[in-house]
Design a protein around this motif. Structure first.
Motif, PDB file in Angstrom:
ATOM      1  N   ASN A  82     -11.692  -0.033  -2.326  1.00 49.46           N
ATOM      2  CA  ASN A  82     -10.905   0.121  -1.097  1.00 49.46           C
ATOM      3  C   ASN A  82     -10.706   1.605  -0.754  1.00 49.46           C
ATOM      4  N   PRO A  83     -11.359   2.117   0.288  1.00 48.27           N
ATOM      5  CA  PRO A  83     -11.259   3.549   0.598  1.00 48.27           C
ATOM      6  C   PRO A  83      -9.861   3.964   1.059  1.00 48.27           C
ATOM      7  N   TYR A  84      -9.105   3.042   1.651  1.00 53.17           N
ATOM      8  CA  TYR A  84      -7.752   3.366   2.113  1.00 53.17           C
ATOM      9  C   TYR A  84      -6.835   3.645   0.922  1.00 53.17           C
ATOM     10  N   LEU A  85      -6.992   2.850  -0.149  1.00 50.84           N
ATOM     11  CA  LEU A  85      -6.199   3.079  -1.357  1.00 50.84           C
ATOM     12  C   LEU A  85      -6.495   4.453  -1.941  1.00 50.84           C
ATOM     13  N   TYR A  86      -7.786   4.803  -2.010  1.00 51.48           N
ATOM     14  CA  TYR A  86      -8.175   6.081  -2.589  1.00 51.48           C
ATOM     15  C   TYR A  86      -7.733   7.248  -1.713  1.00 51.48           C
ATOM     16  N   ALA A  87      -7.747   7.044  -0.401  1.00 50.27           N
ATOM     17  CA  ALA A  87      -7.245   8.080   0.507  1.00 50.27           C
ATOM     18  C   ALA A  87      -5.757   8.309   0.279  1.00 50.27           C
ATOM     19  N   ASP A  88      -5.001   7.223   0.101  1.00 50.24           N
ATOM     20  CA  ASP A  88      -3.559   7.344  -0.105  1.00 50.24           C
ATOM     21  C   ASP A  88      -3.233   8.020  -1.435  1.00 50.24           C
ATOM     22  N   ILE A  89      -4.018   7.740  -2.467  1.00 47.76           N
ATOM     23  CA  ILE A  89      -3.805   8.394  -3.762  1.00 47.76           C
ATOM     24  C   ILE A  89      -3.984   9.902  -3.615  1.00 47.76           C
ATOM     25  N   GLN A  90      -4.970  10.313  -2.818  1.00 53.70           N
ATOM     26  CA  GLN A  90      -5.221  11.740  -2.610  1.00 53.70           C
ATOM     27  C   GLN A  90      -4.146  12.392  -1.747  1.00 53.70           C
ATOM     28  N   MET A  91      -3.622  11.647  -0.787  1.00 58.53           N
ATOM     29  CA  MET A  91      -2.795  12.280   0.255  1.00 58.53           C
ATOM     30  C   MET A  91      -1.292  12.136   0.071  1.00 58.53           C
ATOM     31  N   HIS A  92      -0.855  11.322  -0.913  1.00 61.30           N
ATOM     32  CA  HIS A  92       0.584  11.109  -1.071  1.00 61.30           C
ATOM     33  C   HIS A  92       1.138  11.677  -2.372  1.00 61.30           C
ATOM     34  N   ASN A  93       0.299  12.327  -3.153  1.00 66.14           N
ATOM     35  CA  ASN A  93       0.768  12.951  -4.391  1.00 66.14           C
ATOM     36  C   ASN A  93       0.892  14.455  -4.141  1.00 66.14           C
ATOM     37  N   SER A  94       2.103  14.965  -4.260  1.00 60.32           N
ATOM     38  CA  SER A  94       2.347  16.376  -3.932  1.00 60.32           C
ATOM     39  C   SER A  94       1.631  17.343  -4.868  1.00 60.32           C
TER      40      SER A  94
ATOM     41  N   VAL B 226      -4.243  14.331 -12.077  1.00 60.40           N
ATOM     42  CA  VAL B 226      -5.491  14.627 -12.794  1.00 60.40           C
ATOM     43  C   VAL B 226      -6.234  13.339 -13.125  1.00 60.40           C
ATOM     44  N   VAL B 227      -5.523  12.390 -13.782  1.00 60.29           N
ATOM     45  CA  VAL B 227      -6.163  11.166 -14.264  1.00 60.29           C
ATOM     46  C   VAL B 227      -6.795  10.377 -13.127  1.00 60.29           C
ATOM     47  N   GLN B 228      -6.063  10.232 -12.023  1.00 62.55           N
ATOM     48  CA  GLN B 228      -6.600   9.516 -10.865  1.00 62.55           C
ATOM     49  C   GLN B 228      -7.122  10.480  -9.803  1.00 62.55           C
ATOM     50  N   GLY B 229      -6.247  11.390  -9.380  1.00 66.80           N
ATOM     51  CA  GLY B 229      -6.597  12.255  -8.244  1.00 66.80           C
ATOM     52  C   GLY B 229      -7.838  13.091  -8.464  1.00 66.80           C
ATOM     53  N   LEU B 230      -7.882  13.845  -9.570  1.00 70.78           N
ATOM     54  CA  LEU B 230      -9.040  14.698  -9.845  1.00 70.78           C
ATOM     55  C   LEU B 230     -10.281  13.856 -10.116  1.00 70.78           C
ATOM     56  N   THR B 231     -10.122  12.790 -10.901  1.00 68.83           N
ATOM     57  CA  THR B 231     -11.265  11.920 -11.215  1.00 68.83           C
ATOM     58  C   THR B 231     -11.888  11.361  -9.940  1.00 68.83           C
ATOM     59  N   HIS B 232     -11.061  10.777  -9.080  1.00 70.17           N
ATOM     60  CA  HIS B 232     -11.577  10.200  -7.836  1.00 70.17           C
ATOM     61  C   HIS B 232     -12.200  11.278  -6.953  1.00 70.17           C
ATOM     62  N   PHE B 233     -11.520  12.426  -6.860  1.00 67.34           N
ATOM     63  CA  PHE B 233     -11.994  13.518  -6.014  1.00 67.34           C
ATOM     64  C   PHE B 233     -13.391  13.976  -6.451  1.00 67.34           C
ATOM     65  N   VAL B 234     -13.574  14.124  -7.763  1.00 62.25           N
ATOM     66  CA  VAL B 234     -14.859  14.584  -8.293  1.00 62.25           C
ATOM     67  C   VAL B 234     -15.961  13.578  -7.990  1.00 62.25           C
ATOM     68  N   TYR B 235     -15.716  12.309  -8.281  1.00 60.43           N
ATOM     69  CA  TYR B 235     -16.783  11.315  -8.122  1.00 60.43           C
ATOM     70  C   TYR B 235     -17.055  10.974  -6.664  1.00 60.43           C
ATOM     71  N   ILE B 236     -16.026  11.005  -5.834  1.00 61.59           N
ATOM     72  CA  ILE B 236     -16.257  10.802  -4.396  1.00 61.59           C
ATOM     73  C   ILE B 236     -17.053  11.974  -3.840  1.00 61.59           C
ATOM     74  N   SER B 237     -16.756  13.196  -4.312  1.00 61.42           N
ATOM     75  CA  SER B 237     -17.517  14.381  -3.899  1.00 61.42           C
ATOM     76  C   SER B 237     -18.973  14.278  -4.356  1.00 61.42           C
ATOM     77  N   LEU B 238     -19.185  13.786  -5.570  1.00 63.73           N
ATOM     78  CA  LEU B 238     -20.551  13.600  -6.064  1.00 63.73           C
ATOM     79  C   LEU B 238     -21.307  12.592  -5.204  1.00 63.73           C
ATOM     80  N   GLY B 239     -20.630  11.508  -4.821  1.00 68.33           N
ATOM     81  CA  GLY B 239     -21.265  10.519  -3.950  1.00 68.33           C
ATOM     82  C   GLY B 239     -21.656  11.120  -2.613  1.00 68.33           C
TER      83      GLY B 239
ATOM     84  N   PRO C  38       0.826  -1.224   0.000  1.00 71.54           N
ATOM     85  CA  PRO C  38       0.000   0.000   0.000  1.00 71.54           C
ATOM     86  C   PRO C  38       0.851   1.261   0.000  1.00 71.54           C
ATOM     87  N   ILE C  39       0.304   2.326  -0.589  1.00 74.69           N
ATOM     88  CA  ILE C  39       1.045   3.582  -0.745  1.00 74.69           C
ATOM     89  C   ILE C  39       1.557   4.102   0.601  1.00 74.69           C
TER      90      ILE C  39
END
Length: 439
Positions: free
Chosen positions: A220-232, A172-185, A67-68
């Motif tokens: 897996n929410p932990y994976l998505y959290a790490d993608i958001q929080m470990h990319n500068s 953008v490809v992962q971070g923004l995409t996930h952020f947008v759709y998680i926000s929509l949810g 894991p990240i």
């Protein structure tokens, strides 16, 4: 060659362990869960050790697949023990930080090739999958060309970029995409929208959006959290997105129609020809969903083949009912309920191939008398539309009239009791095209 996979007892690490073992490599996997490790060892035919350090010492290629949030600590643990002349890789979705740490903590003579496979462990093969390689700038790496060629020979699309450029694009490809759709949810939750009920009012685009939101938030929410929080790069991307949300919201509040239109036009101009491509692709997605649903409804009462999109298991039987989310198939006198979103309808050709390879086939032989000058190829072509048949014998001689030809057909079925019905139908057709059943 020995390949050690740190974290190879689960997820994508386990996928690569199985894949590489099947390609003839000796594979060592490490993991902290001994039970899971022993299961992987037995299931995949690999070697298991609970020690990351021991695995890293033995590998000619060492792949870090954890894991990240623990990637940095695992790199610091294993990198000093990778032997000179070996290759150290990681397959996390963040590249800048891990690249620097692998370089810093590795011994002289160890080669480094950070990578990012853009697929999950449910993928059946590397065909048409994207793998990103981010080699260290200025490093001469004898493994690079070999790894790239291996991946491309397996059908993968290989992209080569720097670690920094990777993280910017992935932001953008992962971070923004996930952020947008998680926000929509989260928004739909706060609005207390009944998702299932809303589908009854849905346009095709809303249906696609709901499916994508569900796909992301159901993982897996932990994976998505790490993608958001470990990319500068992520914070700048979030700020740009929120700024645009606030700007458009303000335009709507102020009823400024011209500004709204201008904003959309400017975005469309930036997209250029991609707007047309996006329209065509989304139309195809909508059309594919609608067409398969129509095919399913028209197939009620008929034999169908349904392939599970993840396991690729096939269910073959009579389609009994189709509901909004589920369908019922009768297979071997047993009714099975399947989720429509998990299966795809096989076409007739693929179903026949699957049945030929997996089901027992039965047959009955029927001999028919025709006029001797008949064009048998026409008769065969006619019957082949209705039956699976084979001509196993033709005869003319003493036992029949000299003006007649005896033809023996073999009629096949995967359902033994059905042979009697097929024989009766076959005889009826023969009688109506001028033939006579001999026996």
């Amino acid at each position: 060659m020995i390949i050690s996979i740190i974290g190879g007892t689960d997820g994508l690490g386990k996928w690569f362990a199985s894949f590489l073992k099947n390609k003839g490599f000796t594979v060592i996997v490490s993991g902290r869960d001994n039970i899971k490790g022993k299961e992987a060892e037995k299931e995949l035919g690999v070697l298991y050790t609970s020690s990351n350090v021991e695995a890293s010492k033995k590998g000619d290629i060492v792949i870090i697949s954890v894991p990240i949030n623990v990637t940095d600590s695992v790199i610091k643990e294993v990198a000093p023990h990778v032997k000179p002349g070996s290759l150290l890789m990681d397959i996390t979705s963040i590249k800048e930080g891990p690249s620097k740490l692998m370089k810093e903590y590795s011994n002289e003579g160890v080669f480094i090739l950070p990578s990012h496979p853009m697929f999950g462990p449910e993928t059946p093969s590397l065909k048409r999958q994207v793998v990103i390689l981010t080699p260290i700038e200025g490093e001469i790496n004898p493994f690079f060309k070999k790894i790239r060629k291996f991946l491309e020979n397996e059908g993968a699309k290989v992209i080569v970029v720097s670690p920094k450029e990777h993280d910017k694009i992935m932001g953008v490809v992962q971070g923004l995409t996930h952020f947008v759709y998680i926000s929509l949810g989260s928004t739909l939750k706060d609005l207390e929208i009944d998702i299932k009920e809303s589908r009854n009012f849905a346009s095709p685009i809303y249906e696609l959006m709901i499916n994508i939101i569900a796909r992301i938030i159901g993982q897996n929410p932990y994976l998505y959290a790490d993608i958001q929080m470990h990319n500068s790069q992520i914070i700048n991307i979030h700020e740009a997105f929120i700024k645009n949300c606030e700007k458009i919201s303000k335009i709507v509040q102020e009823q400024d129609r011209d500004s709204f239109v201008e904003n959309m036009k400017n975005s469309a101009e930036h997209f250029g020809n991609e707007t047309k491509r996006g329209l065509n692709c989304s139309n195809k997605a909508v059309y594919a969903i609608s067409r398969e649903n129509e095919k399913l409804l028209k197939s009620i009462g008929k034999e169908v083949g349904l392939k599970h999109i993840y396991s690729e298991n096939v269910h073959c039987g009579i389609l009994k009912e189709v509901y909004s989310d589920y369908l019922v198939i009768k297979q071997n006198e047993k009714e099975i309920i399947l989720n429509i979103s998990n299966v795809s309808l096989m076409d007739d050709k693929d179903l026949k191939l699957w049945k030929d390879e997996n089901l027992e086939k039965y047959f009955t032989d029927i001999s028919v008398l025709f006029k001797k000058n008949i064009d048998l190829s026409i008769i065969i072509e006619l019957l082949a539309h209705k039956f699976e048949i084979q001509v196993i014998d033709t005869y003319s001689g003493e036992k029949i009239d000299k003006n007649e030809l005896s033809v023996t057909f073999r009629v096949y079925s995967f359902n033994k009791p059905e042979l009697k019905v097929l024989r009766e139908t076959f005889s009826f057709i023969i009688d109506n095209i001028g033939g006579k059943i001999r026996y």
